[in-house]
Design a protein around this motif. Structure first.
Motif, PDB file in Angstrom:
ATOM      1  N   SER A  59     -77.589  53.151  15.675  1.00  0.00           N
ATOM      2  CA  SER A  59     -79.073  53.162  15.401  1.00  0.00           C
ATOM      3  C   SER A  59     -79.937  51.857  14.908  1.00  0.00           C
ATOM      4  O   SER A  59     -80.963  51.604  14.861  1.00  0.00           O
ATOM      5  CB  SER A  59     -79.279  54.201  14.267  1.00  0.00           C
ATOM      6  OG  SER A  59     -78.846  53.694  13.243  1.00  0.00           O
ATOM      7  N   HIS A  60     -79.046  50.732  14.585  1.00  0.00           N
ATOM      8  CA  HIS A  60     -79.540  49.478  13.953  1.00  0.00           C
ATOM      9  C   HIS A  60     -79.130  48.326  15.206  1.00  0.00           C
ATOM     10  O   HIS A  60     -79.412  47.298  14.911  1.00  0.00           O
ATOM     11  CB  HIS A  60     -79.035  49.134  12.634  1.00  0.00           C
ATOM     12  CG  HIS A  60     -79.192  50.122  11.520  1.00  0.00           C
ATOM     13  ND1 HIS A  60     -78.789  51.192  11.403  1.00  0.00           N
ATOM     14  CD2 HIS A  60     -80.527  49.739  10.858  1.00  0.00           C
ATOM     15  CE1 HIS A  60     -79.511  51.735  10.284  1.00  0.00           C
ATOM     16  NE2 HIS A  60     -80.387  51.043   9.901  1.00  0.00           N
ATOM     17  N   LEU A  61     -78.662  48.729  16.137  1.00  0.00           N
ATOM     18  CA  LEU A  61     -78.503  47.652  17.449  1.00  0.00           C
ATOM     19  C   LEU A  61     -79.772  46.969  17.466  1.00  0.00           C
ATOM     20  O   LEU A  61     -79.718  45.810  17.991  1.00  0.00           O
ATOM     21  CB  LEU A  61     -77.651  48.157  18.653  1.00  0.00           C
ATOM     22  CG  LEU A  61     -76.406  48.509  18.239  1.00  0.00           C
ATOM     23  CD1 LEU A  61     -75.629  49.427  19.425  1.00  0.00           C
ATOM     24  CD2 LEU A  61     -75.420  47.671  17.761  1.00  0.00           C
ATOM     25  N   ARG A  62     -80.840  47.786  17.745  1.00  0.00           N
ATOM     26  CA  ARG A  62     -82.156  47.135  18.253  1.00  0.00           C
ATOM     27  C   ARG A  62     -82.589  46.131  17.100  1.00  0.00           C
ATOM     28  O   ARG A  62     -83.366  45.086  17.295  1.00  0.00           O
ATOM     29  CB  ARG A  62     -83.227  48.088  18.474  1.00  0.00           C
ATOM     30  CG  ARG A  62     -83.537  48.775  16.931  1.00  0.00           C
ATOM     31  CD  ARG A  62     -84.719  49.841  17.149  1.00  0.00           C
ATOM     32  NE  ARG A  62     -84.199  51.023  17.969  1.00  0.00           N
ATOM     33  CZ  ARG A  62     -85.016  51.869  18.867  1.00  0.00           C
ATOM     34  NH1 ARG A  62     -86.261  51.795  18.662  1.00  0.00           N
ATOM     35  NH2 ARG A  62     -84.624  53.031  19.242  1.00  0.00           N
ATOM     36  N   VAL A  65     -80.660  42.822  17.917  1.00  0.00           N
ATOM     37  CA  VAL A  65     -81.206  42.042  18.972  1.00  0.00           C
ATOM     38  C   VAL A  65     -82.531  41.161  18.276  1.00  0.00           C
ATOM     39  O   VAL A  65     -82.928  40.157  18.937  1.00  0.00           O
ATOM     40  CB  VAL A  65     -82.050  43.155  19.994  1.00  0.00           C
ATOM     41  CG1 VAL A  65     -82.750  42.299  21.186  1.00  0.00           C
ATOM     42  CG2 VAL A  65     -80.577  43.696  20.586  1.00  0.00           C
ATOM     43  N   HIS A  66     -83.387  41.781  17.670  1.00  0.00           N
ATOM     44  CA  HIS A  66     -84.620  41.224  17.158  1.00  0.00           C
ATOM     45  C   HIS A  66     -84.148  40.035  16.250  1.00  0.00           C
ATOM     46  O   HIS A  66     -84.853  39.058  16.384  1.00  0.00           O
ATOM     47  CB  HIS A  66     -85.390  42.353  15.998  1.00  0.00           C
ATOM     48  CG  HIS A  66     -86.496  41.801  15.568  1.00  0.00           C
ATOM     49  ND1 HIS A  66     -87.666  41.368  16.104  1.00  0.00           N
ATOM     50  CD2 HIS A  66     -86.577  41.412  14.052  1.00  0.00           C
ATOM     51  CE1 HIS A  66     -88.534  40.859  15.124  1.00  0.00           C
ATOM     52  NE2 HIS A  66     -87.910  40.900  13.861  1.00  0.00           N
ATOM     53  N   ASP A  80     -74.300  35.765  23.139  1.00  0.00           N
ATOM     54  CA  ASP A  80     -73.089  35.462  22.118  1.00  0.00           C
ATOM     55  C   ASP A  80     -73.812  35.791  20.553  1.00  0.00           C
ATOM     56  O   ASP A  80     -73.409  36.155  20.010  1.00  0.00           O
ATOM     57  CB  ASP A  80     -72.684  34.030  22.369  1.00  0.00           C
ATOM     58  CG  ASP A  80     -71.932  34.051  23.363  1.00  0.00           C
ATOM     59  OD1 ASP A  80     -71.253  34.989  24.020  1.00  0.00           O
ATOM     60  OD2 ASP A  80     -71.499  32.717  23.895  1.00  0.00           O
ATOM     61  N   LEU A  81     -75.154  35.418  20.751  1.00  0.00           N
ATOM     62  CA  LEU A  81     -76.055  35.581  19.288  1.00  0.00           C
ATOM     63  C   LEU A  81     -75.978  37.151  18.861  1.00  0.00           C
ATOM     64  O   LEU A  81     -75.731  37.354  17.724  1.00  0.00           O
ATOM     65  CB  LEU A  81     -77.318  34.984  19.513  1.00  0.00           C
ATOM     66  CG  LEU A  81     -77.417  33.395  19.593  1.00  0.00           C
ATOM     67  CD1 LEU A  81     -78.748  33.224  19.926  1.00  0.00           C
ATOM     68  CD2 LEU A  81     -76.886  32.814  18.437  1.00  0.00           C
ATOM     69  N   ILE A  82     -76.232  38.164  20.004  1.00  0.00           N
ATOM     70  CA  ILE A  82     -76.302  39.282  19.715  1.00  0.00           C
ATOM     71  C   ILE A  82     -74.918  39.896  19.316  1.00  0.00           C
ATOM     72  O   ILE A  82     -74.754  40.638  18.186  1.00  0.00           O
ATOM     73  CB  ILE A  82     -76.912  39.902  20.858  1.00  0.00           C
ATOM     74  CG1 ILE A  82     -78.003  39.736  21.167  1.00  0.00           C
ATOM     75  CG2 ILE A  82     -76.474  41.726  20.750  1.00  0.00           C
ATOM     76  CD1 ILE A  82     -78.856  40.402  22.558  1.00  0.00           C
ATOM     77  N   GLN A  83     -73.856  39.458  19.857  1.00  0.00           N
ATOM     78  CA  GLN A  83     -72.455  39.784  19.737  1.00  0.00           C
ATOM     79  C   GLN A  83     -72.044  39.577  18.025  1.00  0.00           C
ATOM     80  O   GLN A  83     -71.666  40.290  17.434  1.00  0.00           O
ATOM     81  CB  GLN A  83     -71.392  39.059  20.727  1.00  0.00           C
ATOM     82  CG  GLN A  83     -69.990  39.525  20.285  1.00  0.00           C
ATOM     83  CD  GLN A  83     -69.130  38.972  21.512  1.00  0.00           C
ATOM     84  OE1 GLN A  83     -69.289  39.413  22.669  1.00  0.00           O
ATOM     85  NE2 GLN A  83     -68.271  38.475  21.085  1.00  0.00           N
ATOM     86  N   GLU A  84     -72.638  38.156  17.894  1.00  0.00           N
ATOM     87  CA  GLU A  84     -72.187  37.670  16.344  1.00  0.00           C
ATOM     88  C   GLU A  84     -72.891  38.500  15.342  1.00  0.00           C
ATOM     89  O   GLU A  84     -72.470  39.109  14.323  1.00  0.00           O
ATOM     90  CB  GLU A  84     -72.376  36.233  16.388  1.00  0.00           C
ATOM     91  CG  GLU A  84     -71.643  35.462  17.197  1.00  0.00           C
ATOM     92  CD  GLU A  84     -70.134  35.555  16.875  1.00  0.00           C
ATOM     93  OE1 GLU A  84     -69.768  35.746  15.717  1.00  0.00           O
ATOM     94  OE2 GLU A  84     -69.286  35.503  17.776  1.00  0.00           O
ATOM     95  N   GLY A  85     -74.160  38.921  15.801  1.00  0.00           N
ATOM     96  CA  GLY A  85     -74.910  39.834  15.015  1.00  0.00           C
ATOM     97  C   GLY A  85     -74.435  41.024  14.795  1.00  0.00           C
ATOM     98  O   GLY A  85     -74.460  41.902  13.966  1.00  0.00           O
TER      99      GLY A  85
END
Length: 288
Positions: A59-62, A65-66, A80-85
């Motif tokens: 529920s917090h993946l969006r 991305v932000h 890669d940035l999203i994956q690390e986040g």
């Protein structure tokens, strides 16, 4: 991160491939109300319920991305940035305490940014420009201010130093690090030697300890002098002896046989061998 959390991550949407498809996928996941979030968090804390953890993360993946999109100016792959986040989000969920009375998104933002910061610092340049906690904070804050102010004037340097609570020398040093660029240790194979900008690499200025330049020059001079003395000694011989030595030892072509020279001078091969031996003796005496 535990083995359970790692295995659970495999079930999450992957940020590889089309970023837009991934974003659309996570945006379709329903957001949780405060009551739902608290209930799931309590199940995770009290019962170690991994399904509850999965729902909290999904529920917090969006939100990840932000946050990741705010780091697009570093020239690193968005996936890669999203994956690390996402890794930071999973760490936050594992540490989240619902009894504190805050929403997960407020708690997780620190962990998400921490993982992205670590990735940026490791991959933005080949050489790390920020190693301490203070330098990392200065790096990100200074880059944000530079994007807004452009080049710093002395007054702006003082303002930045006061705002961030550091010295002006720290600001100037970090600005110099950020303005520098990576230099390849060796020239690449496709570099154009005709361009002056490509004629430099640090490897060209290292000492080659496998050779001694002074010794090489000395050997070259000795060889040149020896060759000069050899040809001067050959010129003291008669023409037939010179021809025999050149044909037998100095020509670049295949070595002439004694019989070939015997046929040429209408003598025996043994006589040619004697002439050759006498000529060699005269050479040694002349060069001694």
């Amino acid at each position: 991160m535990s083995t359970e959390m790692t295995s659970m991550a495999l079930a999450l949407p992957q940020s590889s491939g089309s970023i837009e498809a991934y974003v659309q996928s996570v945006n379709r996941i329903p957001m949780l109300t405060a009551e739902q979030e608290r209930e799931l968090a309590e199940r995770l804390v009290e019962q170690d319920d991994l399904e509850a953890a999965r729902q909290l993360i999904m529920s917090h993946l969006r939100f990840v991305v932000h946050v990741a999109r705010s780091y697009s100016g570093y020239g690193l792959p968005q996936a890669d940035l999203i994956q690390e986040g996402n890794i930071g989000l999973m760490k936050a969920v594992r540490r989240f305490d619902p009894s504190m009375g805050v929403r997960l998104v407020s708690f997780a933002v620190h962990w998400i940014k921490a993982e992205i910061h670590e990735y940026v610092l490791k991959n933005w340049r080949m050489v790390k420009i920020a190693t301490t906690k203070a330098q990392r904070k200065l790096f990100f804050n200074l880059r944000k201010m530079k994007s807004r102010l452009g080049w710093f004037t002395p007054e702006e340097v003082n303002t930045v130093a006061e705002t961030l609570g550091v010295s002006t020398s720290d600001v100037l040093e970090m600005e110099a690090r950020m303005s520098s660029y990576d230099q390849a240790f060796e020239l690449s194979s496709d570099d154009d030697d005709s361009r002056e900008s490509n004629n430099y690499s640090p490897a060209q200025y290292l000492e080659d300890k496998r050779s001694d330049l002074a010794e090489e020059i000395e050997n070259e001079q000795w060889e040149a002098q020896t060759q000069q003395r050899l040809f001067a000694a050959i010129n003291t011989l008669d023409e037939r002896s010179q021809d025999i030595l050149r044909s037998r030892w100095l020509d670049d072509n295949s070595k002439t046989t004694l019989q070939d020279l015997a046929d040429k001078y209408q003598v025996s091969a043994e006589r040619v061998r004697q002439l050759e031996a006498n000529a060699m003796k005269k050479l040694r005496n002349a060069m001694a």
